[in-house]
Design a protein around this motif. Sequence first.
Motif, mmCIF file in Angstrom:
data_model
loop_
_atom_site.group_PDB
_atom_site.id
_atom_site.type_symbol
_atom_site.label_atom_id
_atom_site.label_comp_id
_atom_site.label_asym_id
_atom_site.label_seq_id
_atom_site.Cartn_x
_atom_site.Cartn_y
_atom_site.Cartn_z
ATOM 1 N N ARG A 192 40.135 39.466 53.492
ATOM 2 C CA ARG A 192 40.635 38.250 52.834
ATOM 3 C C ARG A 192 39.446 37.326 52.559
ATOM 4 O O ARG A 192 38.391 37.477 53.140
ATOM 5 N N GLY A 216 43.182 38.045 41.826
ATOM 6 C CA GLY A 216 44.227 38.214 42.823
ATOM 7 C C GLY A 216 44.146 39.583 43.459
ATOM 8 O O GLY A 216 43.956 40.584 42.784
ATOM 9 N N GLN A 268 49.331 41.061 47.575
ATOM 10 C CA GLN A 268 50.112 39.960 48.131
ATOM 11 C C GLN A 268 50.875 40.377 49.390
ATOM 12 O O GLN A 268 51.624 39.581 49.950
ATOM 13 N N GLY A 320 45.140 38.807 49.179
ATOM 14 C CA GLY A 320 45.146 37.393 48.795
ATOM 15 C C GLY A 320 44.285 37.126 47.580
ATOM 16 O O GLY A 320 43.961 38.012 46.809
ATOM 17 N N ARG A 321 43.916 35.859 47.439
ATOM 18 C CA ARG A 321 43.115 35.461 46.281
ATOM 19 C C ARG A 321 41.639 35.633 46.562
ATOM 20 O O ARG A 321 41.178 35.482 47.678
ATOM 21 N N CYS A 370 43.144 45.926 43.536
ATOM 22 C CA CYS A 370 42.779 45.330 44.822
ATOM 23 C C CYS A 370 42.009 46.317 45.706
ATOM 24 O O CYS A 370 41.974 46.170 46.930
ATOM 25 N N MET A 391 38.756 33.463 38.986
ATOM 26 C CA MET A 391 39.699 33.725 40.074
ATOM 27 C C MET A 391 40.352 35.097 39.861
ATOM 28 O O MET A 391 40.697 35.463 38.746
#
Length: 138
Positions: free
Chosen positions: A44, A18, A21, A114-115, A101, A16
């Motif tokens: 996303r 990240g 946010q 997001g994740r 990101c 997972m």
Amino acid sequence: MQADLIEDVLYGPAQMLGGSQLEDGELIELAREEFEGQPFCIVRNWMVLDLLLTEAQEREVRKQGHQPTVLFINHAVFDSESRIPAGDCFIPGYQKDFHGCFFESKDKLYILAGRGARKHVSVPAISALHENLSWPVR
């Protein structure tokens, strides 16, 4: 066989990760300011896929200045060039750069919101995604 490959990519174990946010509107505004003149896309539900290539295939990818990694995008939020429809699913080209990101391919910067996840996948698995789910490779 292809269904098993697709299921493993989409639902198999993954690390997972990240992304940003920030809300979509905030990301769009920030990206327009920070990356003025550079094409970008906010995404996303994404997955970084490290491809399991032969040595020769990997050498060829690296020779072109890329990494043997692609980004599976399940939901495009916003494209600064208005070429990718909102909600579109696709796999852009090989990774040029990846930090935090931000995933950069040859032609565009992808801002991961997001994740998300990361996993190793085979070339047949990527081909099965492309062929059976009709997602364009951009």
